[in-house]
Write a protein that holds these residues in place. Sequence first.
Motif, PDB file in Angstrom:
ATOM      1  N   TRP A 199       0.839  -1.209   0.000  1.00 41.32           N
ATOM      2  CA  TRP A 199       0.000   0.000   0.000  1.00 41.32           C
ATOM      3  C   TRP A 199       0.867   1.249   0.000  1.00 41.32           C
ATOM      4  O   TRP A 199       0.679   2.156  -0.810  1.00 41.32           O
ATOM      5  CB  TRP A 199      -0.931  -0.030   1.227  1.00 41.32           C
TER       6      TRP A 199
ATOM      7  N   MET B  79       1.383   4.233  -2.802  1.00 36.23           N
ATOM      8  CA  MET B  79       1.083   5.631  -2.467  1.00 36.23           C
ATOM      9  C   MET B  79       2.321   6.516  -2.609  1.00 36.23           C
ATOM     10  O   MET B  79       2.214   7.731  -2.728  1.00 36.23           O
ATOM     11  CB  MET B  79       0.548   5.696  -1.035  1.00 36.23           C
TER      12      MET B  79
ATOM     13  N   MET C 138      -2.931  -0.470  -5.260  1.00 32.27           N
ATOM     14  CA  MET C 138      -3.225   0.471  -4.171  1.00 32.27           C
ATOM     15  C   MET C 138      -4.525   0.128  -3.434  1.00 32.27           C
ATOM     16  O   MET C 138      -4.538   0.027  -2.216  1.00 32.27           O
ATOM     17  CB  MET C 138      -3.291   1.900  -4.719  1.00 32.27           C
TER      18      MET C 138
ATOM     19  N   TYR D 111      -5.502  10.561   2.186  1.00 31.34           N
ATOM     20  CA  TYR D 111      -4.499  10.809   1.142  1.00 31.34           C
ATOM     21  C   TYR D 111      -4.731   9.856  -0.034  1.00 31.34           C
ATOM     22  O   TYR D 111      -4.642  10.237  -1.204  1.00 31.34           O
ATOM     23  CB  TYR D 111      -3.110  10.605   1.748  1.00 31.34           C
ATOM     24  N   HIS D 112      -5.071   8.593   0.299  1.00 28.52           N
ATOM     25  CA  HIS D 112      -5.395   7.591  -0.735  1.00 28.52           C
ATOM     26  C   HIS D 112      -6.546   8.093  -1.605  1.00 28.52           C
ATOM     27  O   HIS D 112      -6.496   8.062  -2.831  1.00 28.52           O
ATOM     28  CB  HIS D 112      -5.774   6.277  -0.031  1.00 28.52           C
TER      29      HIS D 112
ATOM     30  N   PRO E 180       3.109   9.968   2.728  1.00 35.45           N
ATOM     31  CA  PRO E 180       3.038   8.609   3.280  1.00 35.45           C
ATOM     32  C   PRO E 180       4.334   8.185   3.966  1.00 35.45           C
ATOM     33  O   PRO E 180       4.303   7.446   4.951  1.00 35.45           O
ATOM     34  CB  PRO E 180       2.765   7.732   2.052  1.00 35.45           C
TER      35      PRO E 180
END
Length: 149
Positions: free
Chosen positions: A23, A27, A62, A103-104, A133
Amino acid sequence: MFDFLSGYMEWIRAVHIIFVIFWMAAMLYMPRLFVYHYNAKPGGELDETLKIQEAKLLRIIMNPAMIVAFITGLTLVYVRHGEFGETWWLPIKLGLVFILMGYHGYLSKTRKLFAIGERPRTERFYRLANEVPAILTVFIVILAVIEPF
Ligand code: HEM
């Protein structure tokens, strides 16, 4: 009901860490693609290539990685729920994780704008956004491993 899970604690934690790494890698990579995409002429060859790369990165890595990191994380909370008592590391960690999820969502929305030929923000903005991140991960991992308070 799910007491048998405690027997797989180490496996669940290992899968949690693996998918957290996937992940975070996605990111960290997506804003980098936006840096290159910012200068790509809409409709040009590079524009089309980056649209495909960004869509694949989001859908194949993601999104699934966030979902597995979340499910294994919540499973760890469930299995260890009796132990957290007065500790603060987990609520603070989850607070930082929700910022990561925000943020994702922002990266996902920005990808859609680039896909319709828009060029939101600036190249410099995506170079800086790249650090978000990374900085959050430092604090989250220290909280999760050290459990300081
Ligand atoms: C998505 C929501 C998340 C939840 C609900 C969650 C929950 C948890 C829980 C309860 C543990 C403790 C397991 C244990 O030590 O027994 C744990 C371990 C861990 N988490 Fe998460 N976590 C989440 C996301 C993340 C993220 C985003 C990161 C890093 C950026 C992360 C990094 C870690 C690490 C490194 C450990 C292992 C700690 C150790 O082995 O001592 N987690 N997580």
